[in-house]
Design a protein around this motif. Structure first.
Motif, PDB file in Angstrom:
ATOM      1  N   ALA A  75       0.820  -1.213   0.000  1.00  0.00           N
ATOM      2  CA  ALA A  75       0.000   0.000   0.000  1.00  0.00           C
ATOM      3  C   ALA A  75       0.852   1.261   0.000  1.00  0.00           C
ATOM      4  O   ALA A  75       0.435   2.300  -0.521  1.00  0.00           O
ATOM      5  CB  ALA A  75      -0.931  -0.010   1.210  1.00  0.00           C
ATOM      6  N   ASP A  76       2.046   1.196   0.573  1.00  0.00           N
ATOM      7  CA  ASP A  76       2.914   2.377   0.636  1.00  0.00           C
ATOM      8  C   ASP A  76       3.949   2.416  -0.487  1.00  0.00           C
ATOM      9  O   ASP A  76       4.878   3.223  -0.451  1.00  0.00           O
ATOM     10  CB  ASP A  76       3.615   2.445   1.990  1.00  0.00           C
ATOM     11  N   TRP A  81       0.068   1.831  -9.821  1.00  0.00           N
ATOM     12  CA  TRP A  81      -0.325   0.443  -9.599  1.00  0.00           C
ATOM     13  C   TRP A  81       0.033  -0.482 -10.754  1.00  0.00           C
ATOM     14  O   TRP A  81       0.455  -1.620 -10.525  1.00  0.00           O
ATOM     15  CB  TRP A  81      -1.805   0.348  -9.243  1.00  0.00           C
ATOM     16  N   THR A 122      -1.727 -10.206  -0.967  1.00  0.00           N
ATOM     17  CA  THR A 122      -1.108  -8.918  -1.278  1.00  0.00           C
ATOM     18  C   THR A 122      -1.480  -8.465  -2.684  1.00  0.00           C
ATOM     19  O   THR A 122      -1.781  -7.288  -2.919  1.00  0.00           O
ATOM     20  CB  THR A 122       0.419  -9.022  -1.131  1.00  0.00           C
ATOM     21  N   ALA A 125      -5.240  -7.455  -2.773  1.00  0.00           N
ATOM     22  CA  ALA A 125      -5.435  -6.172  -2.090  1.00  0.00           C
ATOM     23  C   ALA A 125      -4.967  -5.017  -2.973  1.00  0.00           C
ATOM     24  O   ALA A 125      -5.609  -3.959  -3.027  1.00  0.00           O
ATOM     25  CB  ALA A 125      -4.689  -6.170  -0.761  1.00  0.00           C
ATOM     26  N   ALA A 126      -3.849  -5.208  -3.681  1.00  0.00           N
ATOM     27  CA  ALA A 126      -3.350  -4.164  -4.582  1.00  0.00           C
ATOM     28  C   ALA A 126      -4.328  -3.922  -5.725  1.00  0.00           C
ATOM     29  O   ALA A 126      -4.575  -2.770  -6.120  1.00  0.00           O
ATOM     30  CB  ALA A 126      -1.976  -4.564  -5.127  1.00  0.00           C
ATOM     31  N   ALA A 128      -7.534  -4.451  -5.625  1.00  0.00           N
ATOM     32  CA  ALA A 128      -8.710  -3.780  -5.058  1.00  0.00           C
ATOM     33  C   ALA A 128      -8.454  -2.284  -4.898  1.00  0.00           C
ATOM     34  O   ALA A 128      -9.321  -1.454  -5.202  1.00  0.00           O
ATOM     35  CB  ALA A 128      -9.073  -4.414  -3.717  1.00  0.00           C
ATOM     36  N   ARG A 129      -7.261  -1.921  -4.432  1.00  0.00           N
ATOM     37  CA  ARG A 129      -6.933  -0.497  -4.293  1.00  0.00           C
ATOM     38  C   ARG A 129      -6.909   0.197  -5.649  1.00  0.00           C
ATOM     39  O   ARG A 129      -7.157   1.408  -5.743  1.00  0.00           O
ATOM     40  CB  ARG A 129      -5.575  -0.329  -3.601  1.00  0.00           C
ATOM     41  N   ALA A 130      -6.611  -0.562  -6.704  1.00  0.00           N
ATOM     42  CA  ALA A 130      -6.593   0.010  -8.051  1.00  0.00           C
ATOM     43  C   ALA A 130      -7.997   0.184  -8.620  1.00  0.00           C
ATOM     44  O   ALA A 130      -8.156   0.751  -9.702  1.00  0.00           O
ATOM     45  CB  ALA A 130      -5.770  -0.876  -8.977  1.00  0.00           C
ATOM     46  N   GLY A 131      -9.002  -0.307  -7.894  1.00  0.00           N
ATOM     47  CA  GLY A 131     -10.379  -0.098  -8.315  1.00  0.00           C
ATOM     48  C   GLY A 131     -11.053  -1.292  -8.953  1.00  0.00           C
ATOM     49  O   GLY A 131     -12.204  -1.188  -9.389  1.00  0.00           O
ATOM     50  N   THR A 133     -13.105  -4.736  -9.144  1.00  0.00           N
ATOM     51  CA  THR A 133     -14.058  -5.449  -8.306  1.00  0.00           C
ATOM     52  C   THR A 133     -13.419  -6.753  -7.841  1.00  0.00           C
ATOM     53  O   THR A 133     -12.450  -7.234  -8.453  1.00  0.00           O
ATOM     54  CB  THR A 133     -15.339  -5.775  -9.081  1.00  0.00           C
TER      55      THR A 133
END
Length: 206
Positions: A75-76, A81, A122, A125-126, A128-131, A133
């Protein structure tokens, strides 16, 4: 007091011996007896540390997947992405290029090693953070697996053992393409992987 003449057995060094065997002899070389012989013990001694071959495969999967750097997916991470996914995918491929014989052993079995599960967690999750579904993220993770493991298992260039000119009389388009590919930097296999990866990443999140 003198040191023991044999290494103390542990799940870790059993897995390492198994990985070394597979790297050297291929997937058929992995037997309980062969691992024990490599460690200088009787096969029965292994069962004090592992439950059997499947448990050894979990340990082997742990070692190979531990070579894959997940930092670009964090995340950091400062990377955009798609760039982070590209760094991850190249590292994933590099790990299995170092241990290509493990693919046949691991690709069709359950995902049980902690490091494997952490890798997928991991990655998802990455995504998902990129948008993406959850369903799209699962498909993207599967697509990355197919691309990475397929390219590590089979190389395009290994099948063409003759100089390009030797193919020219019967297969002129093939000869021309192979010859032209030699003028570009890097290997054709690496460039082909990078092209497929760029196309895959470009299609995500759209």
């Amino acid at each position: 007091m003198g040191r023991p003449s044999r290494a103390v057995l542990s799940r870790q060094n059993i897995a390492r011996a198994a990985l070394d065997l597979v790297d050297e002899q291929g997937s058929d070389g992995l037997t309980m007896r062969a691992v024990a012989e490599r460690l200088g013990v009787k096969a029965a001694s292994l069962y004090n540390h592992v439950s059997g071959r499947e448990d050894i495969l979990d340990g082997l999967a742990e070692l190979v997947n531990a070579e894959i750097d997940l930092g670009a997916l964090a995340a950091d991470s400062p990377l955009p992405w798609r760039e982070g996914l590209a760094v991850y995918a190249r590292g994933y491929r590099a790990a299995f290029l170092r241990h290509p014989h493990t693919i046949a052993l691991l690709a069709r079995r359950r995902v049980g090693a902690e490091r494997q599960l952490l890798g997928y967690e991991t990655l998802l999750a990455a995504l998902a953070r990129a948008g993406l579904t959850p369903a799209d993220a699962a498909e993207a993770a599967a697509a990355l697996d197919y691309l990475v493991l397929g390219s590590a298992l089979e190389t395009f260039t290994a099948g063409f053992t003759l100089p390009p000119a030797d193919y020219a009389p019967a297969y002129p388009a093939l000869a021309t393409a192979l010859e032209a590919s030699t003028a570009r930097p890097g290997t054709l296999d690496d460039r082909g992987f990078d092209l497929a990866l760029r196309l895959l990443l470009a299609g995500l999140g759209r």
